[in-house]
Design a protein around this motif. Structure first.
Motif, PDB file in Angstrom:
ATOM      1  N   ALA A 120     -11.608   0.362   9.480  1.00  0.00           N
ATOM      2  CA  ALA A 120     -10.502   0.954   8.368  1.00  0.00           C
ATOM      3  C   ALA A 120     -10.449  -0.330   7.313  1.00  0.00           C
ATOM      4  O   ALA A 120     -10.821  -1.605   7.677  1.00  0.00           O
ATOM      5  CB  ALA A 120      -9.214   0.752   9.211  1.00  0.00           C
ATOM      6  N   VAL A 121     -10.197   0.028   6.089  1.00  0.00           N
ATOM      7  CA  VAL A 121      -9.781  -0.821   4.879  1.00  0.00           C
ATOM      8  C   VAL A 121      -8.458  -0.648   4.669  1.00  0.00           C
ATOM      9  O   VAL A 121      -7.988   0.262   4.641  1.00  0.00           O
ATOM     10  CB  VAL A 121     -10.736  -0.487   3.814  1.00  0.00           C
ATOM     11  CG1 VAL A 121     -10.447  -1.437   2.764  1.00  0.00           C
ATOM     12  CG2 VAL A 121     -12.059  -0.702   4.122  1.00  0.00           C
ATOM     13  N   THR A 122      -7.561  -1.833   4.468  1.00  0.00           N
ATOM     14  CA  THR A 122      -6.008  -1.723   4.234  1.00  0.00           C
ATOM     15  C   THR A 122      -5.751  -2.464   3.085  1.00  0.00           C
ATOM     16  O   THR A 122      -6.215  -3.685   2.650  1.00  0.00           O
ATOM     17  CB  THR A 122      -5.256  -2.133   5.400  1.00  0.00           C
ATOM     18  OG1 THR A 122      -5.618  -1.435   6.429  1.00  0.00           O
ATOM     19  CG2 THR A 122      -3.872  -2.154   5.099  1.00  0.00           C
ATOM     20  N   LEU A 123      -4.983  -1.779   2.062  1.00  0.00           N
ATOM     21  CA  LEU A 123      -4.365  -2.422   0.786  1.00  0.00           C
ATOM     22  C   LEU A 123      -2.764  -2.552   0.956  1.00  0.00           C
ATOM     23  O   LEU A 123      -2.489  -1.556   1.079  1.00  0.00           O
ATOM     24  CB  LEU A 123      -4.952  -1.789  -0.363  1.00  0.00           C
ATOM     25  CG  LEU A 123      -4.287  -2.337  -1.653  1.00  0.00           C
ATOM     26  CD1 LEU A 123      -4.963  -3.642  -2.114  1.00  0.00           C
ATOM     27  CD2 LEU A 123      -4.574  -1.185  -2.783  1.00  0.00           C
ATOM     28  N   GLU A 124      -2.459  -3.793   1.213  1.00  0.00           N
ATOM     29  CA  GLU A 124      -1.131  -3.948   1.185  1.00  0.00           C
ATOM     30  C   GLU A 124      -0.596  -4.659  -0.107  1.00  0.00           C
ATOM     31  O   GLU A 124      -1.139  -5.724  -0.665  1.00  0.00           O
ATOM     32  CB  GLU A 124      -0.491  -4.490   2.331  1.00  0.00           C
ATOM     33  CG  GLU A 124      -0.789  -3.800   3.385  1.00  0.00           C
ATOM     34  CD  GLU A 124      -0.335  -4.354   4.956  1.00  0.00           C
ATOM     35  OE1 GLU A 124       0.778  -4.931   4.848  1.00  0.00           O
ATOM     36  OE2 GLU A 124      -0.739  -4.411   6.088  1.00  0.00           O
ATOM     37  N   LEU A 158       7.406  -2.158  -1.049  1.00  0.00           N
ATOM     38  CA  LEU A 158       6.448  -2.400  -0.382  1.00  0.00           C
ATOM     39  C   LEU A 158       5.498  -1.298  -0.657  1.00  0.00           C
ATOM     40  O   LEU A 158       6.054  -0.137  -0.572  1.00  0.00           O
ATOM     41  CB  LEU A 158       6.629  -2.503   1.140  1.00  0.00           C
ATOM     42  CG  LEU A 158       7.660  -3.492   1.579  1.00  0.00           C
ATOM     43  CD1 LEU A 158       8.334  -3.083   2.937  1.00  0.00           C
ATOM     44  CD2 LEU A 158       7.165  -4.800   1.449  1.00  0.00           C
ATOM     45  N   PHE A 159       4.035  -1.365  -0.603  1.00  0.00           N
ATOM     46  CA  PHE A 159       3.187  -0.299  -0.652  1.00  0.00           C
ATOM     47  C   PHE A 159       2.108  -0.483   0.218  1.00  0.00           C
ATOM     48  O   PHE A 159       1.348  -1.709   0.290  1.00  0.00           O
ATOM     49  CB  PHE A 159       2.591  -0.081  -2.207  1.00  0.00           C
ATOM     50  CG  PHE A 159       1.647   1.086  -2.395  1.00  0.00           C
ATOM     51  CD1 PHE A 159       2.117   2.306  -1.940  1.00  0.00           C
ATOM     52  CD2 PHE A 159       0.444   0.803  -2.577  1.00  0.00           C
ATOM     53  CE1 PHE A 159       1.117   3.477  -2.146  1.00  0.00           C
ATOM     54  CE2 PHE A 159      -0.382   1.486  -2.580  1.00  0.00           C
ATOM     55  CZ  PHE A 159      -0.110   2.833  -2.235  1.00  0.00           C
ATOM     56  N   ARG A 160       1.763   0.299   1.081  1.00  0.00           N
ATOM     57  CA  ARG A 160       0.482   0.331   1.978  1.00  0.00           C
ATOM     58  C   ARG A 160      -0.488   1.367   1.719  1.00  0.00           C
ATOM     59  O   ARG A 160       0.073   2.509   1.837  1.00  0.00           O
ATOM     60  CB  ARG A 160       0.978   0.005   3.541  1.00  0.00           C
ATOM     61  CG  ARG A 160      -0.418   0.149   4.275  1.00  0.00           C
ATOM     62  CD  ARG A 160       0.005   0.095   5.822  1.00  0.00           C
ATOM     63  NE  ARG A 160       0.512  -1.184   6.235  1.00  0.00           N
ATOM     64  CZ  ARG A 160       1.015  -1.079   7.646  1.00  0.00           C
ATOM     65  NH1 ARG A 160       0.978  -0.148   8.430  1.00  0.00           N
ATOM     66  NH2 ARG A 160       1.395  -2.247   7.750  1.00  0.00           N
ATOM     67  N   GLN A 164      -3.838   7.078   5.237  1.00  0.00           N
ATOM     68  CA  GLN A 164      -2.462   6.744   5.400  1.00  0.00           C
ATOM     69  C   GLN A 164      -1.780   6.111   4.261  1.00  0.00           C
ATOM     70  O   GLN A 164      -2.559   5.047   3.795  1.00  0.00           O
ATOM     71  CB  GLN A 164      -2.497   5.961   6.423  1.00  0.00           C
ATOM     72  CG  GLN A 164      -2.971   6.631   7.801  1.00  0.00           C
ATOM     73  CD  GLN A 164      -2.688   5.845   9.083  1.00  0.00           C
ATOM     74  OE1 GLN A 164      -2.892   4.690   8.928  1.00  0.00           O
ATOM     75  NE2 GLN A 164      -2.706   6.386  10.221  1.00  0.00           N
ATOM     76  N   TYR A 165      -0.723   6.119   3.835  1.00  0.00           N
ATOM     77  CA  TYR A 165      -0.041   5.613   2.805  1.00  0.00           C
ATOM     78  C   TYR A 165       1.374   5.444   3.204  1.00  0.00           C
ATOM     79  O   TYR A 165       2.002   6.334   3.948  1.00  0.00           O
ATOM     80  CB  TYR A 165      -0.235   6.364   1.698  1.00  0.00           C
ATOM     81  CG  TYR A 165       0.286   7.767   1.474  1.00  0.00           C
ATOM     82  CD1 TYR A 165       1.666   7.933   0.868  1.00  0.00           C
ATOM     83  CD2 TYR A 165      -0.490   8.792   1.719  1.00  0.00           C
ATOM     84  CE1 TYR A 165       1.830   8.949   0.811  1.00  0.00           C
ATOM     85  CE2 TYR A 165      -0.202  10.036   1.732  1.00  0.00           C
ATOM     86  CZ  TYR A 165       1.237  10.263   1.170  1.00  0.00           C
ATOM     87  OH  TYR A 165       1.906  11.451   0.973  1.00  0.00           O
ATOM     88  N   GLY A 166       2.003   4.365   2.590  1.00  0.00           N
ATOM     89  CA  GLY A 166       3.516   4.062   2.785  1.00  0.00           C
ATOM     90  C   GLY A 166       4.144   3.544   1.656  1.00  0.00           C
ATOM     91  O   GLY A 166       3.660   2.761   1.187  1.00  0.00           O
TER      92      GLY A 166
END
Length: 62
Positions: free
Chosen positions: A18-22, A34-36, A53-55
């Motif tokens: 997984a790769v995550t950008l927050e 907040l953004f994920r 997935q996004y939030g």
């Protein structure tokens, strides 16, 4: 599995990453936006290989 995926063989192994950008941005002294964004890659199951997935949220600093 919960999402309806099934293993192809009885001895299958599910693997991936997984790769995550927050990011967080202060709108004021006490309000944070907040953004994920997360991209998961999985192999070895009947499910799709890529899962996004996004939030979006607001944090209050009291």
């Amino acid at each position: 599995m919960d999402d309806g995926a099934a293993l192809r063989k009885q001895e299958s192994f599910i693997y991936g990453g997984a790769v995550t950008l927050e990011t967080e941005t202060y709108l004021s002294d006490k309000v944070v936006l907040l953004f994920r964004l997360r991209e998961r890659v999985l192999w070895g199951s009947a499910a799709r290989h890529f899962h996004t997935q996004y939030g979006l949220g607001i944090k209050l600093v009291l």
